[in-house]
Design a protein around this motif. Sequence first.
Motif, short mmCIF file in Angstrom:
data_model
loop_
_atom_site.label_atom_id
_atom_site.label_comp_id
_atom_site.label_asym_id
_atom_site.label_seq_id
_atom_site.Cartn_x
_atom_site.Cartn_y
_atom_site.Cartn_z
N TRP A 208 0.84 -1.20 0.00
CA TRP A 208 0.00 0.00 0.00
C TRP A 208 0.88 1.25 0.00
CZ3 TRP A 208 -4.03 0.99 4.47
CH2 TRP A 208 -4.68 2.21 4.25
N PHE A 209 1.90 1.24 0.86
CA PHE A 209 2.81 2.38 0.97
C PHE A 209 3.53 2.64 -0.36
CE2 PHE A 209 7.21 3.79 1.87
CZ PHE A 209 6.95 5.04 2.41
N ILE A 210 4.03 1.61 -1.00
CA ILE A 210 4.81 1.77 -2.23
C ILE A 210 3.93 2.11 -3.43
CG2 ILE A 210 6.24 0.50 -3.91
CD1 ILE A 210 7.59 -0.78 -1.40
N THR A 211 2.77 1.46 -3.54
CA THR A 211 1.91 1.72 -4.70
C THR A 211 0.99 2.91 -4.48
OG1 THR A 211 0.12 0.25 -3.95
CG2 THR A 211 1.87 -0.73 -5.31
N GLY A 212 0.75 3.26 -3.22
CA GLY A 212 -0.19 4.33 -2.91
C GLY A 212 -1.64 3.89 -3.05
N ASN A 213 -1.85 2.59 -3.26
CA ASN A 213 -3.19 2.07 -3.50
C ASN A 213 -3.49 0.94 -2.51
OD1 ASN A 213 -5.45 0.69 -4.50
ND2 ASN A 213 -4.91 1.14 -6.63
N PRO A 214 -4.45 1.15 -1.60
CA PRO A 214 -4.75 0.11 -0.61
C PRO A 214 -5.29 -1.18 -1.25
CG PRO A 214 -6.33 1.93 -0.45
CD PRO A 214 -5.27 2.34 -1.41
N THR A 215 -6.01 -1.05 -2.36
CA THR A 215 -6.54 -2.24 -3.03
C THR A 215 -5.41 -3.10 -3.58
OG1 THR A 215 -8.53 -1.01 -3.62
CG2 THR A 215 -8.12 -3.05 -4.82
N THR A 216 -4.42 -2.46 -4.17
CA THR A 216 -3.25 -3.20 -4.67
C THR A 216 -2.52 -3.87 -3.51
OG1 THR A 216 -3.02 -1.69 -6.54
CG2 THR A 216 -1.10 -3.03 -5.99
N GLY A 217 -2.38 -3.15 -2.40
CA GLY A 217 -1.76 -3.73 -1.21
C GLY A 217 -2.48 -4.97 -0.74
N LEU A 218 -3.81 -4.90 -0.70
CA LEU A 218 -4.61 -6.06 -0.28
C LEU A 218 -4.49 -7.22 -1.28
CD1 LEU A 218 -7.79 -4.22 1.01
CD2 LEU A 218 -6.21 -5.59 2.39
N LYS A 219 -4.51 -6.90 -2.56
CA LYS A 219 -4.38 -7.96 -3.58
C LYS A 219 -3.04 -8.67 -3.47
CE LYS A 219 -7.29 -5.93 -7.21
NZ LYS A 219 -7.26 -5.29 -8.54
N ILE A 220 -1.97 -7.91 -3.31
CA ILE A 220 -0.65 -8.53 -3.20
C ILE A 220 -0.55 -9.34 -1.91
CG2 ILE A 220 1.82 -8.04 -2.88
CD1 ILE A 220 1.38 -5.60 -4.80
N GLY A 221 -0.97 -8.76 -0.80
CA GLY A 221 -0.90 -9.46 0.48
C GLY A 221 -1.69 -10.74 0.50
N PHE A 222 -2.93 -10.69 0.02
CA PHE A 222 -3.76 -11.89 0.06
C PHE A 222 -3.38 -12.92 -0.99
CE2 PHE A 222 -6.84 -9.06 2.40
CZ PHE A 222 -6.60 -9.65 3.63
N SER A 223 -2.77 -12.48 -2.09
CA SER A 223 -2.33 -13.43 -3.11
C SER A 223 -1.20 -14.31 -2.59
CB SER A 223 -1.85 -12.69 -4.36
OG SER A 223 -2.92 -12.02 -4.97
N GLU A 224 -0.41 -13.75 -1.69
CA GLU A 224 0.73 -14.50 -1.15
C GLU A 224 0.35 -15.55 -0.11
OE1 GLU A 224 4.50 -11.52 -1.11
OE2 GLU A 224 3.32 -11.71 0.71
#
Length: 142
Positions: free
Chosen positions: A29-45
């Motif tokens: 989220w911090f790097i992309t600035g997008n909380p949705t992207t942060g959630l997608k990456i985190g939950f995909s892992e």
Amino acid sequence: MGKISHKRHIAKTITWRLVGTLDTIVLSWFITGNPTTGLKIGFSEVITKMILYYLHERAWLRVKIPESRKRHLLKTVSWRIIGTLDTVVISWIISGNPMTGLKIGVLEVITKMVLYYCHERAWYRINFGLDKIIRSKTWKKI
């Protein structure tokens, strides 16, 4: 020598994944600035990391280095290499940008090594999944 149960490694896998996923979500989220992207990456892992972590734990069961801070540090480094590669690839796929994957991976090296070392030391003090012989040796060391 005592026995370490699969239940212990499964419990360690779950607790580490909770800590690791939260860290990945926040960093992404911090790097992309997008909380949705942060959630997608985190939950995909979640699935890939749980499988990789469990296999890592089982592999380290065969390593002939006695329980010590050195062993925990070596486990930390070996896991971080595996975990970072997984994060970089997943972040790249989800974001579509290899630099985003690398940025998340590089920052994660620092945060995750500290968190993993603390997690490993905490589990060293927990008796769950250890038979009585190992439990008594563990408590004598503490």
